[in-house]
Scaffold this motif. Structure first.
Motif, short mmCIF file in Angstrom:
data_model
loop_
_atom_site.label_atom_id
_atom_site.label_comp_id
_atom_site.label_asym_id
_atom_site.label_seq_id
_atom_site.Cartn_x
_atom_site.Cartn_y
_atom_site.Cartn_z
N TYR A 191 0.81 -1.22 0.00
CA TYR A 191 0.00 0.00 0.00
C TYR A 191 0.84 1.27 0.00
O TYR A 191 0.40 2.31 -0.48
N ASP B 123 1.41 2.78 -3.38
CA ASP B 123 0.19 3.20 -4.07
C ASP B 123 0.05 4.73 -3.99
O ASP B 123 0.05 5.29 -2.90
N VAL C 102 -2.25 6.60 -1.41
CA VAL C 102 -2.05 6.50 0.05
C VAL C 102 -1.17 7.63 0.57
O VAL C 102 -1.65 8.54 1.24
N ASN D 292 -4.41 0.21 3.39
CA ASN D 292 -4.30 -0.34 2.04
C ASN D 292 -5.63 -0.09 1.32
O ASN D 292 -6.69 -0.48 1.83
#
Length: 190
Positions: free
Chosen positions: A25, A28, A31, A100
């Protein structure tokens, strides 16, 4: 550091073997930028962050472990800091969290935040727990609203890790009286 358990989660210290879960995560772009940090570029970046969490005495950062899967799906930290320029001669902390995106929308972070709030306010004796979000982070705002924090102030901040982007940071607080009122009134309504 005490392990905190909820119905679906374990909130425990980070371990080196959690690196792949965090990297999933942390890389990403949905995030880190919402929290003011750049996405991780490699598993090595993630290992450095976990190592920092494991050795930081000013921060109580835990892995959010989904019990049904036995893996880290996010992070929650209780930082020894206050967003006010001057503290009010009391123990104040700031809570922060990430999740996540594969697990968004299931109420995991409000569940974790409420457990950490209880721990901080009633077990540690913290007077005030702060929480903040940037004006563009709607997901964090929703968590703060669900958990019942009270809005206090906003200020403009420069996000140095985000190419000096300027954003409004909105700050909220929770104390033991407000937490108890909110949670006991919910129980009474059921």
């Amino acid at each position: 550091m005490k392990i905190i358990e909820t119905q679906r989660l374990l909130l425990r210290p980070w371990r080196e073997e959690d690196a792949e879960d965090m990297y999933e995560y942390a890389k990403d772009p949905r995030v880190g930028p919402n929290a003011g940090w750049t996405p991780h570029k490699s598993l090595a970046d993630t290992r450095i962050v976990i190592h920092g969490f494991m050795h930081d005495t000013q921060c109580d950062t835990r892995a959010v472990i989904l019990k049904s899967e036995g893996r880290a799906i996010g992070s929650i930290g209780l930082h020894n800091r206050c967003p006010r320029k001057v503290r009010r001669n009391q123990d104040e902390r700031e809570i922060g969290y990430v999740l996540n995106p594969a697990y968004w929308g299931h109420g995991y972070i409000p569940e974790a935040v409420n457990a950490v709030l209880y721990h901080a306010l009633f077990e540690m004796g913290v007077n005030t727990v702060w929480c903040g979000h940037y004006d563009f982070n709607r997901n964090s705002r929703r968590v703060i609203e669900k958990c019942g924090f009270e809005y206090v102030f906003k200020r403009e901040e420069v996000l140095f890790h985000m190419h000096d982007r300027v954003a409004w940071a909105l700050y909220y607080e929770m104390d033991a009286q407000r937490y108890a009122y909110m949670h006991f009134s919910k129980v009474a309504q059921q």
